[in-house]
Structures are given as C-alpha cells and as structure tokens.
Design a protein around this motif. Structure first.
Motif, PDB file in Angstrom:
ATOM      1  N   TYR A  10      12.301  11.981  37.768  1.00 18.81           N
ATOM      2  CA  TYR A  10      11.338  13.770  36.818  1.00 18.81           C
ATOM      3  C   TYR A  10      11.837  13.908  36.138  1.00 18.81           C
ATOM      4  O   TYR A  10      10.945  14.572  35.461  1.00 18.81           O
ATOM      5  N   SER A  22       4.671   4.812  43.839  1.00 20.32           N
ATOM      6  CA  SER A  22       4.664   5.411  45.538  1.00 20.32           C
ATOM      7  C   SER A  22       5.428   6.825  45.897  1.00 20.32           C
ATOM      8  O   SER A  22       4.955   6.798  46.679  1.00 20.32           O
ATOM      9  N   GLY A  23       4.763   7.360  44.949  1.00 20.54           N
ATOM     10  CA  GLY A  23       5.098   8.866  44.784  1.00 20.54           C
ATOM     11  C   GLY A  23       6.120   9.642  44.869  1.00 20.54           C
ATOM     12  O   GLY A  23       7.114   8.607  44.823  1.00 20.54           O
ATOM     13  N   ASN A  24       6.856  10.389  45.491  1.00 20.01           N
ATOM     14  CA  ASN A  24       7.671  11.698  45.492  1.00 20.01           C
ATOM     15  C   ASN A  24       8.345   9.779  46.518  1.00 20.01           C
ATOM     16  O   ASN A  24       8.248   9.235  47.856  1.00 20.01           O
ATOM     17  N   ASP A  25      10.162  10.028  46.106  1.00 23.85           N
ATOM     18  CA  ASP A  25      10.879   8.941  47.002  1.00 23.85           C
ATOM     19  C   ASP A  25      11.413   9.923  47.615  1.00 23.85           C
ATOM     20  O   ASP A  25      11.857  10.614  47.293  1.00 23.85           O
ATOM     21  N   LEU A  26      11.503   9.266  49.309  1.00 24.47           N
ATOM     22  CA  LEU A  26      10.926  10.163  49.960  1.00 24.47           C
ATOM     23  C   LEU A  26      12.388  10.509  50.759  1.00 24.47           C
ATOM     24  O   LEU A  26      13.096  11.365  51.005  1.00 24.47           O
ATOM     25  N   THR A  27      13.715   9.409  49.963  1.00 26.91           N
ATOM     26  CA  THR A  27      14.708   9.395  49.605  1.00 26.91           C
ATOM     27  C   THR A  27      15.134  10.573  49.387  1.00 26.91           C
ATOM     28  O   THR A  27      17.234  11.416  49.469  1.00 26.91           O
ATOM     29  N   ASN A  28      14.960  12.009  48.632  1.00 29.03           N
ATOM     30  CA  ASN A  28      14.950  13.243  48.134  1.00 29.03           C
ATOM     31  C   ASN A  28      15.637  13.984  48.951  1.00 29.03           C
ATOM     32  O   ASN A  28      15.873  14.849  48.662  1.00 29.03           O
ATOM     33  N   PHE A  29      14.811  14.166  50.161  1.00 27.01           N
ATOM     34  CA  PHE A  29      15.476  14.437  50.881  1.00 27.01           C
ATOM     35  C   PHE A  29      16.315  14.742  51.695  1.00 27.01           C
ATOM     36  O   PHE A  29      16.511  15.724  52.164  1.00 27.01           O
ATOM     37  N   VAL A  74       0.273   6.754  44.613  1.00 30.69           N
ATOM     38  CA  VAL A  74       0.631   7.195  45.837  1.00 30.69           C
ATOM     39  C   VAL A  74       1.253   8.506  45.726  1.00 30.69           C
ATOM     40  O   VAL A  74       1.766   8.556  44.971  1.00 30.69           O
ATOM     41  N   GLY A  75       0.869   9.577  46.700  1.00 30.93           N
ATOM     42  CA  GLY A  75       0.894  11.088  46.457  1.00 30.93           C
ATOM     43  C   GLY A  75       0.922  11.628  45.044  1.00 30.93           C
ATOM     44  O   GLY A  75       0.132  11.796  44.775  1.00 30.93           O
ATOM     45  N   PHE A 100      -0.944  13.686  52.323  1.00 30.09           N
ATOM     46  CA  PHE A 100      -0.774  14.532  52.765  1.00 30.09           C
ATOM     47  C   PHE A 100       0.568  15.222  54.343  1.00 30.09           C
ATOM     48  O   PHE A 100       0.923  15.679  54.198  1.00 30.09           O
ATOM     49  N   GLN A 109       2.920  18.016  54.790  1.00 30.18           N
ATOM     50  CA  GLN A 109       2.636  18.463  52.950  1.00 30.18           C
ATOM     51  C   GLN A 109       1.680  18.333  52.846  1.00 30.18           C
ATOM     52  O   GLN A 109       0.230  19.161  53.335  1.00 30.18           O
ATOM     53  N   GLU A 161       0.171  19.217  45.442  1.00 28.50           N
ATOM     54  CA  GLU A 161       0.758  19.389  44.246  1.00 28.50           C
ATOM     55  C   GLU A 161      -0.544  19.318  42.817  1.00 28.50           C
ATOM     56  O   GLU A 161      -0.677  18.369  43.229  1.00 28.50           O
ATOM     57  N   TRP A 202       8.112  21.546  53.324  1.00 28.56           N
ATOM     58  CA  TRP A 202       9.706  21.164  53.158  1.00 28.56           C
ATOM     59  C   TRP A 202      10.558  21.061  54.493  1.00 28.56           C
ATOM     60  O   TRP A 202      11.689  20.808  54.303  1.00 28.56           O
TER      61      TRP A 202
END
Ligand SMILES: CCCCCCCCCC/C=C/CC(=O)SCCNC(=O)CCNC(=O)[C@H](O)C(C)(C)COP(=O)(O)OP(=O)(O)OC[C@H]1O[C@@H](n2cnc3c(N)ncnc32)[C@H](O)[C@@H]1OP(=O)(O)O
Length: 386
Positions: A161, A190-197, A239-240, A264, A269, A272, A367
């Motif tokens: 980002y 593939s959109g937001n990296d889900l490990t960001n969470f 994606v996303g 989403f 979610q 956005e 989130w």
C-alpha cells in the motif's frame, strides 16, 4: 518472547528471497561465540527480512537455547503466538547444537542476501529500484507500476500500500504521459493481504482497525487525485480492492483470463475504493449489488458489458495488443490529456473523497466484527478460499 530482530512483533509478510537452510549440516559446528555474534548481526540488519524468516530465526533461537518446544499450544485466535509456537514445534527434536549452527548459517546467508539485493544493477537508470513489492519502470512516455508478489497472487500487504502511494506520487511528477498499473504473474491481484490482520499493535485490534482505516483512506485518495491518465492492465484474476479501485481508473484493459470478484460479504466486510458510489453509476445499482453485496464473480466479458472494463483481449495477444495501444496513447500531447482528464473527473472529486471517508469509517467497524474475524481466521488456517 523475543524474535531477536528489529520490529520483531510484526507478522507482516513481505517478499524476500528464499533463504536456503542446511538443517543437516554437520561439517562445521558454530561456537557459542559465533551464535552470540549472529544474534548481534541480526539486530544490525537494515531491512526487515519478512515474517517467514523471522519465524525461522525465532524457532532456531528457542531450539538452540531451550531445546524442543516446551510451551502450551496457544489458542487459534492468538495468531502471532500460534505462528511462533508452530515454527518452534516444527523443529521437533533437532539437537541444540544443530539449531545453533542453522541459526548462524541463516543469519550469514541473510546478511549476504540483503547486501546483494540492495545493490543497483548497472544500466537500470530507468528502473526505480528500492521497491520491495513493486517493479516500476518508465519508458516510451509510460510509467508502469507492476505489483510484484506473484507467489502471493499480488496480495496487497501494508508495505505494498505504501509503495503504491509512493510510486503514484512519483509518477504524477515524472515526465511520463500516462501511468499503468498491472500485475506480475498469473494474477492481477488477490486484493488485501489477509495477513495484514495479524500484526496487532500494543493498542489492540481497535488501534489496528483505526490505523487500517487511515491507511486505506490515504491510499484510495491517491487514486482519486491522480492527475494523469491512469490505465489498468488487468493481466489475470482481480479480487477485492484491486477490483473496486478500477472505478477510479481512466481506462481498464483486461485479458479474457481475468475475473472480477468482490467477496466482501463472505469476508464480513463492506465495499471500499469508492465502489459504493462508482459501481452503481457505472453498471446500475442492481448489478453493483450483485457484485458488492452478493459477491458475484464476473468474467472479463461480463465486466466489459457492464462498463467496468473498457476492452477485453485474448490472453494470447493481450500484452502485445495493449502495449502497442498504450505506446500510441503516450505519444499524445501530455498537457492536453491531463487537462481533459481534469475536466472529466474534477467535478466528482469532492464527492469521491467524501465517499472514501465514509467507506473507511464503515470498514473500520466491520474489521472488528466477529463475521470478519472468523472469515480471516478461516482463510489463514486454510479452512476457506474464495
Ligand atoms: C484491521 C486491519 C487493517 C489492515 C490494513 C488494511 C488496509 C486496507 C484494506 C482494504 C480492504 C480490502 C478488501 C479486499 O481486498 S477483500 C479481498 C481479500 N482477498 C481474498 O479474500 C483472497 C484470498 N485468497 C484466496 O482466496 C486464494 O488465495 C485465491 C486468490 C483464490 C488463489 O487461490 P489459489 O489456490 O490459486 O492460490 P493459493 O491460495 O495457493 O495462493 C498462493 C499463495 O498466496 C497467498 N495468498 C493469496 N491471496 C492472498 C491474500 N489475499 N492474502 C493473503 N495471502 C494470500 C496464499 O495464502 C498462498 O500462500 P502460501 O503459498 O504461503 O500458502
């Protein structure tokens, strides 16, 4: 529990050359002094080597100093400690001396990889170096920003980002006429990296969500404000957030292999990238609802029929046809193109910024929801994919 690394609490995954571990190495034995030196060397690393390597270092350190994993297994929601436990436990009964040697070897290969990756190749003056997650080139009047985490399907981690924002700001000021965003490998993104969470700061998930919303707002704002023609070259599935942002591009060219998916609701979610405003305008409220609320995946042909994609090309000739066209566009007078974009887009800008702010605020709440947390945990524990 320490990783013996700078910024060690971060579980943010970043791309990094694979480091070969020689787990069965017996020829040399590292002394306690070598081990201590390696620990000091780790603290001096200038670049974050990424989570996979940090977990490896952590597990080898624990094995070398305490022997086989002796801690109770953390709960499934305790993502960071669970990852650390998994890494240590995976070493089984590896002898302490071997773990010590492997730690020393890993640090040594890490230091040389980081040194060589920071060297600038001769003759690459038109290539922006210094990006970890992107390849940025400027040629024939076109600045190309290529998402470059192909093994992760170009998922957007926090670093990406920031790097995209940086690259867009640089492109807005360089001498290119148009800017292109595309993906390396088989996916566009593939959109937001889900490990960001998973990288939870001391302030907890609320602080994480707040920072995420600030980042997202700034990120989408860069697309709203981008002054030159911005073209998406969608080389594969999207994606996303990589789909929603397309509503802010000036043209979207897609391979017939591309698909467009915004799951989403499946992820607990909400939309956005200003898509809650742009999609209903582009494709009608009902079609936008099918995508943004029900998660309907569109083929490239369908996305084109609905106005999200400008033109679709056969995958076999996609790159050749698109780049020939873009090179011709880039020869047009740049100031005229800039001014024409301004007149097409500017009256919507204020509205788009307001929509962006509202979407980020709603997402901040999402989130923190059980629906979102469960979806992320399911993906990370490989119980679900799209
Ligand atoms: C509160 C926190 C805030 C943080 C900051 C956030 C700021 C902005 C947020 C903006 C929000 C945007 C919303 C979205 O973008 S929603 C879309 C999210 N994306 C997904 O749900 C896709 C998940 N991925 C998949 O379902 C599948 O991977 C795939 C894309 C269908 C591909 O499947 P395939 O079988 O072909 O390939 P693999 O699954 O084996 O993938 C290869 C490796 O890549 C990793 N991967 C792929 N996509 C992602 C992803 N989005 N996040 C994390 N990792 C991803 C996958 O795990 C594999 O890794 P491995 O080889 O190590 O196992």
């Amino acid at each position: 529990m320490a990783y013996h690394l700078p910024n060690c609490s971060s579980l943010q995954v970043i791309s990094f050359p694979v480091v070969q571990l020689h787990l069965n190495r017996t020829a040399m034995r590292a002394s306690q002094k070598d081990f201590e030196n390696a620990m000091n060397q780790v603290k001096l690393l200038k670049k974050d080597p990424g989570n996979e390597v940090k977990l490896k270092l952590y597990s080898l350190y624990k094995q070398a100093t305490e022997g086989p994993c002796n801690m109770p297994k953390p709960g499934v929601f305790d993502l960071i400690n669970k990852a650390k436990w998994d890494a240590w436990n995976a070493l089984g009964s590896l002898p302490k001396e071997t773990a010590r040697q492997n730690y020393v070897d890993l640090v040594s290969s890490l230091s040389s990889s980081l040194e060589s990756s920071s060297q600038v190749e001769p003759g690459t003056d038109r290539k922006s170096t210094g990006y970890e997650t992107l390849m940025v080139t400027s040629e024939d009047g076109i600045t190309k920003i290529m998402l470059n985490r192909p093994t992760k399907k170009n998922a957007l981690n926090v670093e990406m980002y920031h790097e995209i924002m940086h690259a867009l700001k640089a492109a807005s000021k360089d001498d290119s006429a148009i800017t292109v965003l595309t993906g390396n490998g088989d996916y566009y993104s593939s959109g937001n990296d889900l490990t960001n969470f998973t990288d939870i700061p001391p302030g907890g998930v609320e602080e994480k969500a707040k920072n995420g919303a600030i980042l997202l707002r700034e990120f989408v704002g860069c697309f709203i404000d981008f002054p030159k023609p911005l073209i998406a070259v969608v080389n594969g599935p999207a994606v996303g957030i990589s789909v929603t942002l397309l509503g802010l591009f000036d043209a979207v060219y897609a391979s017939d292999r591309a698909t467009f998916h915004t799951p989403f609701s499946h992820l607990g979610q909400s939309p956005e990238g200003c898509s809650s405003y742009t999609f209903p305008k582009i494709m009608s409220p009902a079609k936008a609802t099918e995508m943004l609320v029900f998660g309907k995946k569109l083929t490239a042909g369908e996305a084109c029929a609905q106005g999200l994609v400008t033109e679709v090309f056969p995958d076999s000739t996609f790159q050749k046809e698109v780049w020939t066209r873009l090179k011709a566009f880039a020869k047009l007078p740049p100031n005229a193109m800039r001014i024409s974009k301004e007149i097409i887009r500017n009256r919507e800008k204020e509205k788009l910024h307001a929509v962006n702010a509202e979407e980020c605020s709603v997402l901040q709440g999402r989130w923190l929801s059980d629906e979102c947390m469960n979806a992320v945990v399911n993906f990370l524990s490989r119980k679900s994919k799209l």
